[in-house]
Design a protein around this motif. Structure first.
Motif, mmCIF file in Angstrom:
data_model
loop_
_atom_site.group_PDB
_atom_site.id
_atom_site.type_symbol
_atom_site.label_atom_id
_atom_site.label_comp_id
_atom_site.label_asym_id
_atom_site.label_seq_id
_atom_site.Cartn_x
_atom_site.Cartn_y
_atom_site.Cartn_z
ATOM 1 N N VAL A 13 0.773 -0.927 0.039
ATOM 2 C CA VAL A 13 0.226 -0.232 0.125
ATOM 3 C C VAL A 13 1.613 1.027 -0.109
ATOM 4 O O VAL A 13 1.942 1.165 0.645
ATOM 5 C CB VAL A 13 -0.842 -0.083 1.173
ATOM 6 N N GLN A 121 -1.654 -3.233 4.669
ATOM 7 C CA GLN A 121 -1.404 -2.385 6.037
ATOM 8 C C GLN A 121 -0.499 -2.206 5.366
ATOM 9 O O GLN A 121 0.855 -2.463 5.101
ATOM 10 C CB GLN A 121 -2.005 -2.614 6.599
ATOM 11 N N TYR A 122 0.461 -0.774 5.434
ATOM 12 C CA TYR A 122 2.264 -0.334 5.512
ATOM 13 C C TYR A 122 2.497 0.694 6.759
ATOM 14 O O TYR A 122 1.540 1.816 6.861
ATOM 15 C CB TYR A 122 2.046 -0.571 4.153
ATOM 16 N N THR A 123 3.087 -0.049 7.157
ATOM 17 C CA THR A 123 3.882 1.120 8.318
ATOM 18 C C THR A 123 5.334 1.749 8.318
ATOM 19 O O THR A 123 5.858 0.293 8.240
ATOM 20 C CB THR A 123 3.027 0.891 10.038
ATOM 21 N N HIS A 125 6.080 2.327 11.177
ATOM 22 C CA HIS A 125 6.556 1.802 12.577
ATOM 23 C C HIS A 125 5.788 0.438 13.146
ATOM 24 O O HIS A 125 4.818 0.643 13.679
ATOM 25 C CB HIS A 125 6.489 2.987 13.693
ATOM 26 N N PRO A 126 5.999 -0.693 13.106
ATOM 27 C CA PRO A 126 5.976 -1.983 13.174
ATOM 28 C C PRO A 126 5.518 -1.989 14.188
ATOM 29 O O PRO A 126 4.662 -2.692 15.401
ATOM 30 C CB PRO A 126 6.928 -2.815 12.359
ATOM 31 N N ARG B 93 -3.939 -2.243 12.984
ATOM 32 C CA ARG B 93 -3.112 -0.858 14.270
ATOM 33 C C ARG B 93 -2.426 -0.157 13.794
ATOM 34 O O ARG B 93 -1.779 -0.539 13.012
ATOM 35 C CB ARG B 93 -2.176 -2.493 14.465
ATOM 36 N N THR B 95 -1.141 3.537 13.238
ATOM 37 C CA THR B 95 0.036 5.041 13.295
ATOM 38 C C THR B 95 -0.178 6.246 12.901
ATOM 39 O O THR B 95 0.229 5.823 12.402
ATOM 40 C CB THR B 95 1.327 4.766 14.327
ATOM 41 N N ASP B 98 0.177 6.039 8.847
ATOM 42 C CA ASP B 98 0.186 4.529 8.420
ATOM 43 C C ASP B 98 -0.527 4.939 7.022
ATOM 44 O O ASP B 98 -1.440 5.420 6.849
ATOM 45 C CB ASP B 98 -0.286 4.170 9.504
ATOM 46 N N LEU B 99 0.035 3.730 6.415
ATOM 47 C CA LEU B 99 -1.863 3.365 5.104
ATOM 48 C C LEU B 99 -2.397 2.174 5.241
ATOM 49 O O LEU B 99 -1.764 1.614 5.225
ATOM 50 C CB LEU B 99 -0.894 3.367 4.118
ATOM 51 N N ILE B 100 -3.385 2.246 5.436
ATOM 52 C CA ILE B 100 -4.229 0.964 4.864
ATOM 53 C C ILE B 100 -5.683 1.081 3.897
ATOM 54 O O ILE B 100 -5.395 2.088 3.502
ATOM 55 C CB ILE B 100 -5.066 0.740 6.670
ATOM 56 N N ALA B 101 -5.666 -0.249 3.123
ATOM 57 C CA ALA B 101 -6.613 -0.388 1.874
ATOM 58 C C ALA B 101 -7.654 -1.152 2.506
ATOM 59 O O ALA B 101 -7.841 -1.886 3.300
ATOM 60 C CB ALA B 101 -5.544 -1.487 1.275
ATOM 61 N N ILE B 178 -8.257 3.747 -0.418
ATOM 62 C CA ILE B 178 -6.438 4.162 0.249
ATOM 63 C C ILE B 178 -6.876 5.331 1.244
ATOM 64 O O ILE B 178 -6.653 6.014 1.054
ATOM 65 C CB ILE B 178 -5.193 3.938 -0.059
#
Lengths: 188, 197
Positions: A13, A121-123, A125-126, B93, B95, B98-101, B178
């Motif tokens: 993402v 999901q992409y972060t 800060h895992p 989860r 923070t 962040d990116l969420i789809a 997204i």
């Protein structure tokens, strides 16, 4: 038809140029509508140009719209994005509404080629509290504690008597019973 | 082996702040019961007093925990926050940044800024606030921007009836949204005058 043939691309993402951290930036820059004034299959795109195009251009001031009437050529939508990608869509035999729908769709896209999502999901800060281990939020004395011999820990974590204690207890009982037997014999 | 090494490292370097965590219930003015867990409490297990009734013991522990969290919040020292949010039937989860789809039909449009109201948990490096099941809306706010509304890759839906001389291939693409998480904030101090009473 194989999956591998269709899904050449896959991606995590992402959003181009950190889109959305400040304000949102529309990624579509340029639209070219190519159509024929006489061909029947350009009817839909001509309808769209007649009735909806001005509204579209007004509501999306960041998008440049070009019209290219070409004699006896198929109808085509060409979209150019901020990331340099160029998408083409044949709209032969579309009705006006469908052309508008596709244009709206591409206005909200980022210009990425059709590709498969690897993860939803992409972060960056895992982990914030650190990875969990069995000792997370435990008393650190546990690390060097002697759970078997140290009486303090024995009482807390292992209330059952140890094997040594059981043997000692048995020995004690035996001693007592022996003593009783001896005493009984002496009494006789 | 790794774990053992890890443990020994921790026990030597972080002896002072790695202590037993507490779970305390906060059925306070927020209406919904909330559990607060403090990661670095300094209450070592065996030192609890026996004479006090259980309730007041819990209460003092709660107040102590809340006081610590509040002092962090007041000093803006809570650091990076994370939250577990519930969007469109799924939990993420997240923070900030962040990116969420989100797959499937979902109403928000590109460029819209939305507030995600179903927050199940909020955490920072030093403490965690757990909702039962949700955190009150006025306590936490998570905001996100819709960055993209596009379509997923082409999916093949292939039907076949064995020995039935029947097969069909359908192609479809699902809507894909997204989201960019902008910020996570704790809106007010956890301890009110009521909770500290």
């Amino acid at each position: 038809m194989q999956n591998a043939k269709i899904h050449k691309n896959h991606f995590y993402v992402s959003a181009p140029l950190k889109n959305g951290i400040g304000r949102y930036v529309c990624q579509l820059q340029r639209v070219t509508l190519k159509f024929c004034k006489t061909r029947g299959d350009s009817k839909g795109i001509r309808d769209f140009i007649e009735s909806y195009l001005v509204d579209y251009a007004k509501s999306n001031p960041g998008v440049v719209v070009y019209l290219k009437p070409r004699r006896h050529r198929p109808a085509m939508l060409t979209m150019e994005f901020l990331n340099g990608e160029r998408h083409e869509l044949s709209c032969c035999q579309f009705d006006g509404f469908t052309v508008g729908q596709f244009l709206n769709l591409y206005t909200k896209c980022s210009g990425r080629q059709e590709s498969r999502l690897i993860n939803v999901q992409y972060t960056n800060h895992p982990s914030i509290q650190g990875p969990w281990t069995p000792w997370t939020n435990r008393n650190p004395e546990m690390a060097v504690a002697d759970l078997i011999h140290d009486k303090k820990w024995r009482e807390m974590y292992n209330k059952a008597p140890s094997a040594t204690e059981m043997v000692l207890e048995m020995f004690k009982q035996q001693q007592i019973s022996n003593q009783i037997q001896i005493e009984e014999k002496q009494a006789e | 082996m790794n774990i053992v090494r890890n443990l020994s490292k921790k026990s030597s370097s972080c002896l002072d702040h790695l202590r037993g965590g507490q779970f305390v219930s906060l059925p306070s003015r927020f209406g919904i019961a909330t559990t607060i867990r403090e990661n670095s409490s300094n209450a070592a297990g065996p030192k609890l007093q026996v004479h006090e009734p259980v309730e007041s013991k819990e209460k003092t522990a709660l107040n102590e925990t809340l006081r610590k969290i509040n002092s962090k919040l007041a000093a803006n020292a809570e650091g990076r926050l994370f939250a577990i949010i519930h969007v469109c039937g799924k939990q993420f989860r997240v923070t900030p940044e962040d990116l969420i789809a989100i797959e499937g039909h979902w109403a928000p449009d590109a460029g819209e800024r939305i507030r995600l109201e179903k927050v199940l948990l909020l955490g920072s490096r030093d403490f965690t606030v757990v909702g039962k099941p949700l955190l009150p809306q006025e306590l936490v706010s998570v905001e996100a921007t819709v960055v993209e509304k596009s379509l997923s890759h082409t999916r093949i839906h292939f039907k076949k009836i064995p020995r039935g001389n029947y097969n069909r291939t359908h192609l479809h693409r699902e809507p894909l949204t997204i989201l960019r998480i902008n910020y996570i904030k704790i809106n007010e101090q956890l301890v009110s005058s009521k909770a500290s009473e």
